[in-house]
Write a protein that holds these residues in place. Structure first.
Motif, PDB file in Angstrom:
ATOM      1  N   ALA A   1       0.863  -1.030   0.200  1.00 32.40           N
ATOM      2  CA  ALA A   1       0.051   0.233   0.451  1.00 32.40           C
ATOM      3  C   ALA A   1       0.413   1.170  -0.112  1.00 32.40           C
ATOM      4  N   PHE A   2       1.640   1.239   0.651  1.00 31.82           N
ATOM      5  CA  PHE A   2       2.846   2.194   1.221  1.00 31.82           C
ATOM      6  C   PHE A   2       3.614   2.739  -0.448  1.00 31.82           C
ATOM      7  N   ASP A   3       3.776   2.008  -1.120  1.00 29.80           N
ATOM      8  CA  ASP A   3       4.300   1.828  -2.889  1.00 29.80           C
ATOM      9  C   ASP A   3       3.003   2.245  -3.625  1.00 29.80           C
ATOM     10  N   MET A   4       1.859   1.607  -3.863  1.00 31.58           N
ATOM     11  CA  MET A   4       0.470   2.444  -3.939  1.00 31.58           C
ATOM     12  C   MET A   4       1.188   4.183  -3.934  1.00 31.58           C
ATOM     13  N   LEU A   5       0.660   3.943  -2.573  1.00 29.52           N
ATOM     14  CA  LEU A   5       1.172   5.577  -1.921  1.00 29.52           C
ATOM     15  C   LEU A   5       1.711   6.818  -2.725  1.00 29.52           C
ATOM     16  N   CYS A   6       3.597   6.002  -2.903  1.00 24.21           N
ATOM     17  CA  CYS A   6       4.234   6.933  -3.403  1.00 24.21           C
ATOM     18  C   CYS A   6       4.582   6.838  -4.432  1.00 24.21           C
ATOM     19  N   GLU A   7       3.805   6.051  -5.650  1.00 27.58           N
ATOM     20  CA  GLU A   7       3.720   5.957  -6.477  1.00 27.58           C
ATOM     21  C   GLU A   7       2.536   7.255  -7.551  1.00 27.58           C
ATOM     22  N   ARG A   8       1.807   6.527  -6.384  1.00 30.77           N
ATOM     23  CA  ARG A   8       0.543   8.118  -7.155  1.00 30.77           C
ATOM     24  C   ARG A   8       1.575   9.510  -6.366  1.00 30.77           C
ATOM     25  N   ALA A   9       1.964   9.652  -5.288  1.00 30.33           N
ATOM     26  CA  ALA A   9       2.608  10.986  -5.250  1.00 30.33           C
ATOM     27  C   ALA A   9       3.157  11.425  -6.003  1.00 30.33           C
ATOM     28  N   VAL A  10       3.840  10.497  -6.748  1.00 29.10           N
ATOM     29  CA  VAL A  10       4.778  11.164  -7.875  1.00 29.10           C
ATOM     30  C   VAL A  10       4.540  11.340  -9.424  1.00 29.10           C
ATOM     31  N   SER A  11       3.356  11.028  -9.167  1.00 26.95           N
ATOM     32  CA  SER A  11       2.452  10.963 -10.436  1.00 26.95           C
ATOM     33  C   SER A  11       1.054  12.119 -10.828  1.00 26.95           C
ATOM     34  N   ARG A  12       0.105  11.910 -10.084  1.00 25.24           N
ATOM     35  CA  ARG A  12      -1.090  12.745  -9.499  1.00 25.24           C
ATOM     36  C   ARG A  12      -0.661  14.125  -9.514  1.00 25.24           C
ATOM     37  N   TYR A  13      -0.706  14.649 -10.642  1.00 28.51           N
ATOM     38  CA  TYR A  13      -0.730  16.249 -10.670  1.00 28.51           C
ATOM     39  C   TYR A  13      -2.195  17.114 -10.575  1.00 28.51           C
ATOM     40  N   THR A  14      -2.280  17.591  -9.574  1.00 32.25           N
ATOM     41  CA  THR A  14      -3.738  18.581  -8.898  1.00 32.25           C
ATOM     42  C   THR A  14      -2.896  20.217  -8.740  1.00 32.25           C
ATOM     43  N   HIS A  15      -4.141  20.870  -9.039  1.00 34.38           N
ATOM     44  CA  HIS A  15      -3.904  22.281  -8.128  1.00 34.38           C
ATOM     45  C   HIS A  15      -2.375  22.677  -8.378  1.00 34.38           C
ATOM     46  N   GLY A  16      -1.044  22.785  -9.686  1.00 36.22           N
ATOM     47  CA  GLY A  16      -0.150  23.521  -9.372  1.00 36.22           C
ATOM     48  C   GLY A  16       0.277  22.214  -9.768  1.00 36.22           C
ATOM     49  N   SER A  17       0.892  21.263  -8.904  1.00 36.18           N
ATOM     50  CA  SER A  17       1.964  20.634  -8.187  1.00 36.18           C
ATOM     51  C   SER A  17       2.163  18.833  -8.594  1.00 36.18           C
ATOM     52  N   VAL A  18       2.723  17.842  -8.642  1.00 37.87           N
ATOM     53  CA  VAL A  18       2.462  17.011  -7.955  1.00 37.87           C
ATOM     54  C   VAL A  18       2.155  16.934  -6.570  1.00 37.87           C
ATOM     55  N   LEU A  19       1.513  15.439  -6.325  1.00 36.92           N
ATOM     56  CA  LEU A  19       0.877  15.743  -4.593  1.00 36.92           C
ATOM     57  C   LEU A  19       2.433  15.534  -3.952  1.00 36.92           C
ATOM     58  N   ALA A  20       3.029  14.474  -4.368  1.00 34.47           N
ATOM     59  CA  ALA A  20       4.219  14.245  -3.441  1.00 34.47           C
ATOM     60  C   ALA A  20       4.905  16.176  -3.109  1.00 34.47           C
ATOM     61  N   ASP A  21       4.984  17.629  -4.292  1.00 32.38           N
ATOM     62  CA  ASP A  21       5.078  18.348  -3.638  1.00 32.38           C
ATOM     63  C   ASP A  21       4.173  19.337  -2.183  1.00 32.38           C
ATOM     64  N   LYS A  22       2.766  18.545  -1.816  1.00 31.84           N
ATOM     65  CA  LYS A  22       2.168  18.897  -1.100  1.00 31.84           C
ATOM     66  C   LYS A  22       2.867  18.591   0.492  1.00 31.84           C
ATOM     67  N   GLN A  23       3.025  19.241   1.283  1.00 32.93           N
ATOM     68  CA  GLN A  23       3.550  18.908   2.311  1.00 32.93           C
ATOM     69  C   GLN A  23       2.157  18.084   3.214  1.00 32.93           C
ATOM     70  N   LEU A  24       1.331  17.878   3.373  1.00 34.94           N
ATOM     71  CA  LEU A  24       0.843  17.070   3.638  1.00 34.94           C
ATOM     72  C   LEU A  24       0.795  16.010   3.412  1.00 34.94           C
ATOM     73  N   VAL A  25       0.356  15.380   1.709  1.00 30.60           N
ATOM     74  CA  VAL A  25       1.413  14.095   1.186  1.00 30.60           C
ATOM     75  C   VAL A  25       2.045  13.751   2.241  1.00 30.60           C
TER      76      VAL A  25
END
Length: 428
Positions: free
Chosen positions: A270-294
């Motif tokens: 599940a963690f791998d899926m979380l991280c893969e989603r974080a670096v690939s999903r773009y929304t509100h001006g940046s990928v999820l990996a750039d959001k502090q909450l993520v």
């Protein structure tokens, strides 16, 4: 004594082989729907390959057909197997068969091992462990199922449920009260009961949150069972009369370590899926990996998983070096901590995937529903927390406070306090 969770290079190679094997040969089976016969046909050659690698039934000693691995090695193996629900069966150490084989190894006589354990290890028989009752819940001292000696037979009457795999099992190991007048932990015994014995009634596989529409007769179901004047030979008693609780502890200790390591494998997926989603999903001006909450989700998940892994391996190491009794507190701690980590990581992965994580297009929703049960089975979290607290507090003594440090009210203070109470009563 220094902690040491390391293993020799040869075993590390086996672990590397397992990771690749599970990823390429077993996880793809999740994408097709297989009935019991088709599943057996598809997995038989995989199990043969596992046997060639010397990894089949690794929880038992070599003289009993297993690999003879200690709990640290078994834990590392189960961490890999936990990624996919099919993997333990393919490696010959799926619950409840693995626990029952272990139980017969430590408590069974030679005849019982030959008749039940060895066919179980070879995959020729299936088993179930029948202890849980609707009214007893997490307190097994409240078991009501009775076994009465009648000549050279035991006569069993009672009601069980959540007897996992009972609907596909060839035999059950039943926990029944054989001496109701004994002290609570000496009342029960374990008895082997073939499922085709007259009076054994498999009522249903209980639908659950994880499988609300489950079809009966598939492996993994949690059956409701009635025992109505079931007669079995006296020699089907496992161990001695009154040893049911002692044998159960020998069975449950290693089993809980294996559960916790499998949860780590599931968490890592599940963690791998979380991280893969974080670096690939773009929304509100940046990928999820750039959001502090993520980023908080990623960091918290990594820390919780790391803590759970160290705690579990330490419990396994302690069991290997000092025995089950010495590791009892550690095992109780990893049970409730590991269940919490599993649930949290999967929940964050679902949240990161949004509506996609809620669908059955990904395995996360199924993982999530199954994870909820981890806080209940093998003892609910609350029971394990109470157990841990009690054992810890035994090492402390009440502190005596010197009398000169105890505050006392002066006569004037007592009079003033009485005046305040009178005033409050008048104003009300």
């Amino acid at each position: 004594m220094a902690w040491d969770f390391s293993t020799e290079p040869e075993f590390e190679e086996k672990l590397a082989w397992m990771r690749e094997f599970v990823r390429t040969e077993i996880i793809p089976l999740e994408t097709v729907e297989l009935g019991p016969e088709a599943f057996a046909e598809a997995t038989r050659p995989l199990s043969e390959e596992v046997k060639r690698q010397g990894l089949w039934a690794a929880h038992l000693p070599p003289e009993l057909g297993g690999g003879g691995f200690g709990q640290v090695k078994l834990g590392l193996m189960h961490e890999i197997l936990g990624q996919c629900g099919y993997a333990p069966a393919i490696f010959g150490n799926n619950a409840p068969d693995s626990g029952n084989a272990e139980l017969l190894a430590v408590g069974g006589d030679e005849e019982q091992r030959a008749k039940w354990m060895r066919p179980l290890l070879d995959g020729d028989l299936r088993s179930a462990f029948s202890m849980t009752e609707p009214g007893a819940g997490a307190d097994p001292t409240l078991l009501t199922t009775r076994a009465v000696r009648d000549g050279d037979q035991w006569v069993i009457n009672g009601h069980k449920w959540f007897t996992s795999n009972a609907s596909v099992a060839d035999f059950l190991i039943v926990m029944a009260v054989t001496d109701p007048d004994a002290e609570p932990h000496r009342r029960a015994s374990m008895i082997i009961v073939p499922t085709d014995t007259p009076g054994v009634r498999i009522l249903r596989d209980v639908p659950t949150m994880a499988e609300p529409h489950r079809r009966a007769g598939l492996p993994g179901g949690h059956a409701e069972v009635r025992y109505d004047d079931v007669r079995v030979p006296a020699e089907y008693l496992v161990g001695g009369a009154g040893e049911g609780f002692a044998l159960a502890q020998k069975r449950l200790g290693p089993g809980r370590i294996h559960h916790c390591m499998r949860w780590l494998g599931q968490s890592k997926r599940a963690f791998d899926m979380l991280c893969e989603r974080a670096v690939s999903r773009y929304t509100h001006g940046s990928v999820l990996a750039d959001k502090q909450l993520v980023q908080d989700w990623v960091a918290s998940s990594a820390a919780e998983m790391h803590a759970a892994r160290l705690m579990t391996l330490h419990a396994a190491w302690k069991m290997d070096t000092e025995g089950v009794a010495a590791a009892r507190t550690d095992i109780a701690m990893i049970k409730f901590w590991g269940a919490s980590v599993l649930y949290n990581v999967i929940d964050r992965a679902i949240q990161a995937h949004g509506s996609l994580g809620f669908t059955t297009d990904l395995p996360l929703e199924s993982m999530y529903r199954n994870a909820r049960a981890a806080r209940i089975y093998d003892g609910p979290d609350e029971v394990h927390k109470v157990s841990v607290a009690r054992r810890i507090l035994r090492g402390y003594q009440p502190r005596e406070v010197p009398t000169e440090h105890v505050p006392t009210r002066t006569a004037a203070a007592r009079e003033k306090f009485a005046e305040l109470l009178d005033g409050a009563a008048t104003n009300s």
